[in-house]
Design a protein around this motif. Structure first.
Motif, PDB file in Angstrom:
ATOM      1  N   SER A  84      -5.657  -0.952  -8.577  1.00  0.00           N
ATOM      2  CA  SER A  84      -5.056   0.364  -8.345  1.00  0.00           C
ATOM      3  C   SER A  84      -3.668   0.444  -8.983  1.00  0.00           C
ATOM      4  O   SER A  84      -3.312   1.435  -9.610  1.00  0.00           O
ATOM      5  N   ASP A  86      -2.313   2.756 -12.086  1.00  0.00           N
ATOM      6  CA  ASP A  86      -1.111   3.640 -11.999  1.00  0.00           C
ATOM      7  C   ASP A  86      -0.194   3.459 -13.230  1.00  0.00           C
ATOM      8  O   ASP A  86       0.440   4.416 -13.688  1.00  0.00           O
ATOM      9  N   LYS A 105       0.833  -1.201   0.000  1.00  0.00           N
ATOM     10  CA  LYS A 105       0.000   0.000   0.000  1.00  0.00           C
ATOM     11  C   LYS A 105       0.859   1.239   0.000  1.00  0.00           C
ATOM     12  O   LYS A 105       0.647   2.177  -0.784  1.00  0.00           O
ATOM     13  N   ASP A 106       1.852   1.286   0.895  1.00  0.00           N
ATOM     14  CA  ASP A 106       2.744   2.455   0.959  1.00  0.00           C
ATOM     15  C   ASP A 106       3.643   2.530  -0.295  1.00  0.00           C
ATOM     16  O   ASP A 106       3.984   3.610  -0.775  1.00  0.00           O
ATOM     17  N   LYS A 112       4.627   6.076  -7.351  1.00  0.00           N
ATOM     18  CA  LYS A 112       4.087   7.228  -8.083  1.00  0.00           C
ATOM     19  C   LYS A 112       5.089   8.394  -8.052  1.00  0.00           C
ATOM     20  O   LYS A 112       5.295   9.108  -9.048  1.00  0.00           O
ATOM     21  N   GLN A 113       5.749   8.571  -6.893  1.00  0.00           N
ATOM     22  CA  GLN A 113       6.760   9.656  -6.792  1.00  0.00           C
ATOM     23  C   GLN A 113       7.976   9.358  -7.709  1.00  0.00           C
ATOM     24  O   GLN A 113       8.544  10.257  -8.331  1.00  0.00           O
ATOM     25  N   GLN A 160       2.870   1.851  -3.257  1.00  0.00           N
ATOM     26  CA  GLN A 160       2.162   2.419  -4.402  1.00  0.00           C
ATOM     27  C   GLN A 160       2.392   3.918  -4.479  1.00  0.00           C
ATOM     28  O   GLN A 160       2.659   4.461  -5.540  1.00  0.00           O
ATOM     29  N   ALA A 161       2.306   4.604  -3.372  1.00  0.00           N
ATOM     30  CA  ALA A 161       2.508   6.060  -3.365  1.00  0.00           C
ATOM     31  C   ALA A 161       3.951   6.423  -3.696  1.00  0.00           C
ATOM     32  O   ALA A 161       4.237   7.381  -4.448  1.00  0.00           O
ATOM     33  N   THR A 162       4.884   5.626  -3.185  1.00  0.00           N
ATOM     34  CA  THR A 162       6.318   5.904  -3.455  1.00  0.00           C
ATOM     35  C   THR A 162       6.631   5.693  -4.932  1.00  0.00           C
ATOM     36  O   THR A 162       7.368   6.489  -5.544  1.00  0.00           O
TER      37      THR A 162
END
Length: 846
Positions: free
Chosen positions: A812, A816, A757-758, A764-765, A760-762
């Motif tokens: 998700s 992305d 989960k975490d 994206k960065q 995924q955000a990284t």
């Protein structure tokens, strides 16, 4: 034949012309009154108008008429017709000596010629005549072979009262045969002709005259200064005769031509010994057999007029072989005919004895005539003396005392009158002396005549004799003064000396002055000869200069010879400077026009001869520069051709480098060569293209190398600035892109440690940082590897999620990655396989 009316002479029928000279033309003619053939010599009409030449022509006839001798051509007639002078002489048909000499001659024939000519010269000398032009051209032969002397046109008589056709100091004759004194213009006697005969004797024996040179002046100098060359060794027995005849000092020569014959007679045994060991056809181009004609010439009988009691020789047996010799020291071959040798010995004996007999006959006849005249004179003198004695006796016996007293008174009166006359003459002479210039010989003649009148009246008059001695002493002083001048007038000094000798014949200074005059005349002659040589050298040099298309080394050599003889000769200096200046200007013009043919040779001549060195060094430097320019142009053309060939080839780094080096070589020789400049810029453009490619590849090191090459060879090329700017911009963009990718790489490493989960955000960065790098430097080669790493992380993560069947996160993650361009289709394939996977049905129940 038709001779033309201008040459018709009454009483003569002209048959043909047999000779022509500058003074007269000689014809074979028939003297009609006697019906005999004669040689008719007719003087040129133009010369006949000149009294000097006319006198000389008549003088020749008068001389020959006085010389009745078997070896001198006789004169039959002399006269004038319509202004033309003519002489009729014996026609001599046996040929000339000059042509016979070319064929080679037997020794007995040579001795016969020399003895015959000597006999003629002895007779002429005894008569007081000097021929002055004895040479082969003036010796001809009768049919019986006897030699005859011709051409008495410049003969000179030694007697005091003779009318001289030439003056002392004037050179006449032929240079090859001139005596030293004749060459120097001195007074001549028969010994000069003996010298000329000696020259001819040497030429008869060897085939060439003893003294030869490139010019007449050179021959004259040899006559004066050089000893005659030695005869070939087999003729050495005759060397003393030749040496004595050719002595430089006339006092050391034969005093009479007959003495030369005496000398040959003394050597007769040695000459006959020579006959026993050698052949005698003297001088020729090569050894040849003596012909019958040669032997018959040897055996030709002496004519009665020459031989006295001599009889004709026996005919020779010519069936035996007789070999001739060459000129020089080549050993002759012995005769094989004993009869021939005996005949030759007899011939020599007869030749010499007959010549002596002729001399004796003609000399005795002359003496008899002189004795007869002396006898008549003595008889007349005796008669006069007897008559005078008879008269004196009559006077003493029959004159009365009164008459004697009267005679004494008359004698005293006459004596007083004579004394008064003498005093008057002396007073007149004294007065005249005070007003005349002694240099005016004509005016001083009047004074001298007065003193002679005094001495005629009173032979012992001391005053007159004293005055004549005084005048003589003054003329001696004047002669010394003239001789002491820097440029002595020898003729004037001699005239003063003659006047002094006339006035005071026993003055002790006269012999000294005579010697000084002789030395001065010899010096003047040498100066004249030297000037003649200078004139010839200058004339030849001027001719060489005129005929030469360029600089004449020969003319330069001649002018240097003139300056060696006369260092201050202005004409030679002027010509030398002219030809050197002309050579300098011509060479300068050649260099200026770019022509090199012959320039180096001209510069070499200028370096040797031009007086100033600096202009020649400058000219040489200009020539070297021209040569370099021509060589550079040639090299440039070669390089330009190579450049054109390379331009047509496919361009690569090596071709471009060779092309650049070619243009650099051209520009080194010709910095402003526009074609080479443009070509060099073209090579820089190629280097610029390579630099741009290196920038695209982010190979900044290679880019910098390419830029350095462009800047090194074409620093002003606009590419330099442009490429540097591109490189700087690329480096800056690369740094920013690298920074973004570095951040992306760190985030990606962090993501791998996080939960799904975490993570995924990284991720994206990470995507944001990669997009940032792509926006800054789209072509950066590090972007693709980073994307691949991101793609691999997504694939690994989604695969685990699918295994865990975490649908929400799977969807998700797929969302992305949607819309992104990935290096491979792994994510797409994963997504596709996930959608097609059937749903699992759970059955059963609790």
């Amino acid at each position: 034949m038709t001779t033309g009316n201008t040459e018709d002479i009454p009483g003569y029928k002209l048959i043909k012309r047999i000779g022509k000279g500058g003074m007269a033309t000689v014809y074979l003619a028939v003297q009609e009154s006697f019906g005999r053939q004669v040689a008719l010599k007719i003087m040129s009409s133009k010369l006949g108008e000149d009294s000097v030449w006319a006198k000389r022509f008549i003088h020749e006839a008068q001389v020959i008429a006085q010389l009745s001798h078997p070896n001198i051509v006789p004169v039959f007639d002399v006269g004038t017709h319509e202004g033309k002078f003519y002489i009729s002489m014996e026609h001599v048909s046996g040929g000339g000596l000059d042509s016979k000499m070319k064929q080679g001659m037997p020794l007995p024939s040579i001795l016969r010629i020399v003895a015959g000519v000597a006999a003629g010269l002895d007779f002429a000398g005894e008569k007081g005549f000097v021929h002055r032009d004895i040479k082969p051209d003036n010796i001809m032969f009768r049919e019986d072979g006897s030699p005859i002397i011709l051409d008495f046109g410049i003969v000179k008589q030694k007697s005091k009262g003779a009318s001289h056709m030439t003056q002392t100091g004037t050179i006449v004759g032929t240079t090859t045969y001139m005596s030293p004194e004749q060459a120097q213009g001195h007074e001549l006697d028969e010994r000069s002709d003996i010298y000329s005969l000696g020259i001819m004797f040497h030429e008869l024996l060897t085939g060439k005259p003893p003294f030869q040179a490139d010019s007449d002046i050179g021959v004259l100098l040899k006559h004066v200064n050089e000893s005659p060359p030695s005869l070939p060794s087999h003729l050495s027995i005759l060397q003393p005769v030749v040496n004595k005849a050719l002595a430089k000092n006339p006092e050391e020569r034969y005093k009479r031509a007959s003495h030369l014959i005496d000398h040959l007679q003394e050597l007769e045994p040695e000459i006959k010994e020579l006959l026993n060991t050698h052949s005698y056809l003297i001088h020729g181009s090569k050894p040849t057999e003596a012909t019958s004609a040669d032997l018959e010439t040897i055996a030709q009988p002496i004519p009665d007029s020459l031989s006295g009691e001599a009889t004709a020789l026996h005919t020779l047996d010519t069936s035996q072989e007789t070999i001739a010799w060459q000129t020089g020291d080549t050993a002759p071959v012995k005769h094989t005919s004993s009869k021939h040798k005996i005949t030759e010995e007899l011939e020599i004996t007869k030749v010499l004895s007959s010549a002596k007999a002729t001399i004796k006959d003609y000399s005795e006849a002359a003496r008899n005539r002189r004795a007869k005249r002396a006898k008549s004179t003595i008889t007349a003198a005796i008669f006069i003396a007897v008559s005078a004695l008879a008269y004196i006796g009559y006077q003493q016996l029959y004159l009365v005392p009164n008459e004697r007293a009267a005679s004494e008174a008359r004698l005293a009166e006459a004596t007083l009158k004579t004394q008064r006359k003498i005093q008057s003459l002396i007073d007149d002479a004294t007065t005249a002396r005070q007003s005349i210039d002694l240099a005016d010989l004509n005016k001083t003649n009047a004074v001298i005549t007065i003193y002679h009148q005094v001495l005629k009246l009173d032979p012992e008059n001391p005053q007159a004799q004293e005055q004549l001695d005084s005048l003589g002493a003054q003329y001696i002083a004047m002669a010394k003064q003239v001789l002491a001048a820097q440029t002595a007038d020898v003729d004037l000094a001699e005239s003063y000396r003659d006047r002094a000798q006339q006035l005071s014949p026993y003055h002790p200074e006269i012999p000294k002055i005579q010697l000084a005059i002789k030395n001065a005349r010899a010096s003047a002659m040498k100066q004249q000869l030297k000037q003649g040589e200078i004139d010839i050298l200058l004339k030849v040099a001027e001719s060489d200069i005129t005929n030469s298309k360029g600089f004449s080394d020969a003319a330069h050599t001649k002018l240097q010879q003139v300056l060696h003889i006369s260092p201050d000769n202005l004409r030679a200096k002027q010509l030398l400077r002219e030809i050197l200046d002309q050579l300098y200007q011509t060479t300068q013009a050649q260099i200026a026009s770019g022509r090199t043919s012959g320039v180096q040779k001209n510069i070499n001549s200028l370096e040797r001869y031009y007086p100033e060195k600096a202009p020649v060094e400058k000219l040489s430097a200009q020539y070297q520069k021209l040569k370099r320019q021509i060589a550079n142009t040639k090299t440039q053309n070669t390089l330009q051709a190579r450049a054109s060939r390379l331009q047509r080839e496919k361009r690569n780094i090596h071709v471009n480098e060779e092309l650049r080096n070619t243009y650099l070589q051209i520009l080194k020789m010709s910095p402003s060569n526009r074609q080479a400049i443009n070509g060099l810029n073209n090579t820089s453009e190629f280097e610029g293209k390579l630099a741009s490619e290196a920038i695209q590849a982010r190979d900044f090191s290679r880019t910098q190398q390419q830029i350095d090459i462009v800047e090194k060879y074409t620093p002003r090329n606009v590419l330099v600035k442009s490429l540097k700017a591109q490189l700087q911009e690329a480096r800056h963009s690369n740094e920013q892109a690298i920074a973004a990718l570095s951040d992306a790489d760190k985030l990606l490493a962090q993501a791998n440690t996080q939960s799904h989960k975490d993570r995924q955000a990284t991720l994206k960065q990470v995507m944001v940082q990669i997009d940032k790098a792509r926006s800054i430097d789209q072509g950066n080669p590090e972007i693709t590897p980073q994307i691949k790493k991101l793609e691999a992380t997504y694939v690994a993560t989604i695969t685990k999620l699918i295994a865990n069947n975490d649908k929400r996160l799977i969807k998700s993650y797929f969302d992305d990655t949607a819309g992104q361009v990935w290096p491979s289709e792994k994510i797409l394939k994963l997504k596709t396989s996930y959608k097609e996977k059937p749903k699992r049905v759970i059955t059963g129940g609790f």
